[in-house]
Design a protein around this motif. Structure first.
Motif, PDB file in Angstrom:
ATOM      1  N   ARG A  24       0.830  -1.212   0.000  1.00  0.00           N
ATOM      2  CA  ARG A  24       0.000   0.000   0.000  1.00  0.00           C
ATOM      3  C   ARG A  24       0.867   1.266   0.000  1.00  0.00           C
ATOM      4  O   ARG A  24       0.447   2.310  -0.524  1.00  0.00           O
ATOM      5  CB  ARG A  24      -0.982  -0.030   1.176  1.00  0.00           C
ATOM      6  N   ARG A  70      -2.099  -7.737  -5.842  1.00  0.00           N
ATOM      7  CA  ARG A  70      -2.559  -7.479  -4.477  1.00  0.00           C
ATOM      8  C   ARG A  70      -3.042  -6.050  -4.337  1.00  0.00           C
ATOM      9  O   ARG A  70      -4.013  -5.772  -3.638  1.00  0.00           O
ATOM     10  CB  ARG A  70      -1.412  -7.785  -3.514  1.00  0.00           C
ATOM     11  N   GLY A  96      -8.914 -10.866  10.215  1.00  0.00           N
ATOM     12  CA  GLY A  96      -7.480 -10.718   9.942  1.00  0.00           C
ATOM     13  C   GLY A  96      -7.202  -9.336   9.384  1.00  0.00           C
ATOM     14  O   GLY A  96      -6.698  -9.175   8.275  1.00  0.00           O
ATOM     15  N   ALA A  97      -7.537  -8.307  10.169  1.00  0.00           N
ATOM     16  CA  ALA A  97      -7.503  -6.911   9.683  1.00  0.00           C
ATOM     17  C   ALA A  97      -6.102  -6.435   9.347  1.00  0.00           C
ATOM     18  O   ALA A  97      -5.926  -5.570   8.481  1.00  0.00           O
ATOM     19  CB  ALA A  97      -8.092  -5.997  10.756  1.00  0.00           C
ATOM     20  N   LEU A 122      -0.545  -8.490  16.724  1.00  0.00           N
ATOM     21  CA  LEU A 122      -0.688  -7.499  15.645  1.00  0.00           C
ATOM     22  C   LEU A 122      -1.131  -6.155  16.236  1.00  0.00           C
ATOM     23  O   LEU A 122      -0.555  -5.101  15.941  1.00  0.00           O
ATOM     24  CB  LEU A 122      -1.693  -8.038  14.612  1.00  0.00           C
ATOM     25  N   ALA A 146      -8.231 -11.436  18.851  1.00  0.00           N
ATOM     26  CA  ALA A 146      -8.715 -12.821  19.007  1.00  0.00           C
ATOM     27  C   ALA A 146      -8.107 -13.694  17.922  1.00  0.00           C
ATOM     28  O   ALA A 146      -7.739 -13.204  16.856  1.00  0.00           O
ATOM     29  CB  ALA A 146     -10.241 -12.852  18.908  1.00  0.00           C
ATOM     30  N   ASP A 147      -8.060 -14.978  18.222  1.00  0.00           N
ATOM     31  CA  ASP A 147      -7.533 -15.956  17.259  1.00  0.00           C
ATOM     32  C   ASP A 147      -8.722 -16.549  16.504  1.00  0.00           C
ATOM     33  O   ASP A 147      -9.619 -17.148  17.114  1.00  0.00           O
ATOM     34  CB  ASP A 147      -6.771 -17.046  18.031  1.00  0.00           C
ATOM     35  N   GLU A 172      -9.562 -10.784   3.631  1.00  0.00           N
ATOM     36  CA  GLU A 172      -8.592 -10.270   2.650  1.00  0.00           C
ATOM     37  C   GLU A 172      -7.231 -10.871   2.998  1.00  0.00           C
ATOM     38  O   GLU A 172      -6.339 -10.199   3.505  1.00  0.00           O
ATOM     39  CB  GLU A 172      -8.574  -8.734   2.744  1.00  0.00           C
ATOM     40  N   GLY A 173      -7.133 -12.168   2.766  1.00  0.00           N
ATOM     41  CA  GLY A 173      -5.835 -12.811   2.968  1.00  0.00           C
ATOM     42  C   GLY A 173      -5.633 -13.432   4.332  1.00  0.00           C
ATOM     43  O   GLY A 173      -4.494 -13.629   4.742  1.00  0.00           O
ATOM     44  N   LEU A 178      -5.435 -20.352   7.764  1.00  0.00           N
ATOM     45  CA  LEU A 178      -6.074 -21.294   8.693  1.00  0.00           C
ATOM     46  C   LEU A 178      -6.153 -22.677   8.052  1.00  0.00           C
ATOM     47  O   LEU A 178      -6.179 -22.808   6.823  1.00  0.00           O
ATOM     48  CB  LEU A 178      -7.491 -20.825   9.037  1.00  0.00           C
TER      49      LEU A 178
END
Ligand SMILES: C[S@@+](CC[C@H](N)C(=O)[O-])C[C@H]1O[C@@H](n2cnc3c(N)ncnc32)[C@H](O)[C@@H]1O
Length: 280
Positions: A24, A70, A96-97, A122, A146-147, A172-173, A178
């Motif tokens: 980005r 991407r 998964g931000a 993160l 959180a997981d 988004e990825g 997982l």
């Protein structure tokens, strides 16, 4: 911010978020940029001192290899968010931000609930950087540490999420990191928490796991000691699963979706693209 107060994810899956921020940054510097993400530069600058030169060079080389596709995908999701809000979604959940900054950079209505789910390590990096910038979100941003391979719905609800409101869910990825079983557990929870009109986008691509850039990505991420981290996710049956579980699905091809942006990302694969699932 003082160096000692920073907690940079230098290994493991949380580190991949810095890679996308690098992409980005690259996009934001272009005169023909598709979006502008000034906070991405701030995250990258904050992370850089924690990497040695060799590891950072490998990281940048990898970001370069993934850049074209991407970066256009970031723009597609930007548009997808604005469309979903216009269509009546009142909440957005980023699964998964990572170092995403849409809560700050998109013009979202102030009342939108914007939930970012990611691993605690993160946010231990992201939140102090945002605070040091005095960054102010345009909407009601909530952080949910959180997981996704565990019990995360309770933490999401506790942060103010309301299952009775139509919600846009964004993968988004993250689901690719997982196991197949955990990815479908996420799909079940998303379905349980989705009011009619909720949306979920599913990317459908034939990923060649043996391609050099995917092998390099696995090697870089695996330096947390997990040498064989598989990339799994929902797999090729994700769209069919949603269609069979109360969602209406429609497909749009990648080449058609990305043509308006004039970037060299065509795949010439009619099967590649995005499935939009809308909860009935
Ligand atoms: C490739 S990054 C993408 C980040 C962000 N969506 C973006 O596009 O910039 C993957 C993200 O998924 C997160 N992640 C991986 N496994 C996770 C898990 N089990 N639970 C929560 N987040 C996870 C990582 O921490 C990382 O931020």
């Amino acid at each position: 911010m003082a160096e000692s107060t920073r907690s940079v994810p230098t290994a493991g899956v949380a580190m991949t978020a810095i890679g996308v921020a690098l992409i980005r940054v690259q996009e934001s510097r272009r005169p023909d940029r598709l979006y502008d993400d000034p906070l991405a530069e701030v995250f990258v600058e904050a992370a850089r001192p924690s990497f040695d030169d060799n590891r950072w060079a490998r990281f940048e080389a990898l970001a370069d290899q993934f850049f074209e596709g991407r970066s256009v995908a970031v723009k597609l999701v930007d548009d997808h968010v604005l469309e979903a809000v216009a269509a009546g979604c009142e909440q957005i959940v980023l699964l998964g931000a990572g170092l995403d900054t849409r809560a700050f950079r998109l013009e979202l209505p102030a009342g939108i609930g914007f939930f970012e789910i990611d691993l605690p390590e993160l946010f231990a990096f992201k939140e102090p950087v945002l605070a040091a910038q005095q960054a102010r979100p345009a909407c009601e941003r909530r952080v949910v540490a959180a997981d996704l391979s565990g019990e995360w719905a309770r933490a999401l609800r506790a942060s103010g999420f309301r299952a009775e409101l139509p919600t846009l869910w964004i993968d988004e990825g993250v689901l690719g990191y997982l196991s197949r079983e955990h990815a479908y557990d996420v799909a079940v929870t998303v379905t349980d928490l989705s009011a009619p009109g909720s949306r979920f986008g599913i990317a459908r691509f034939a990923v060649d796991q043996a391609a050099p850039q995917y092998r390099a990505l696995r090697r870089l991420v695996s330096e947390d000691g997990n040498q064989d981290r598989p990339i799994n996710g929902l797999g090729p049956d994700g769209g069919a699963w949603f269609a069979a579980h109360g969602w209406r699905t429609s497909f749009r091809g990648w080449d058609e979706l990305t043509a308006p942006y004039g970037r060299p990302v065509a795949m010439n694969d009619p099967e590649a693209g995005n499935i939009l699932a809308v909860r009935q």
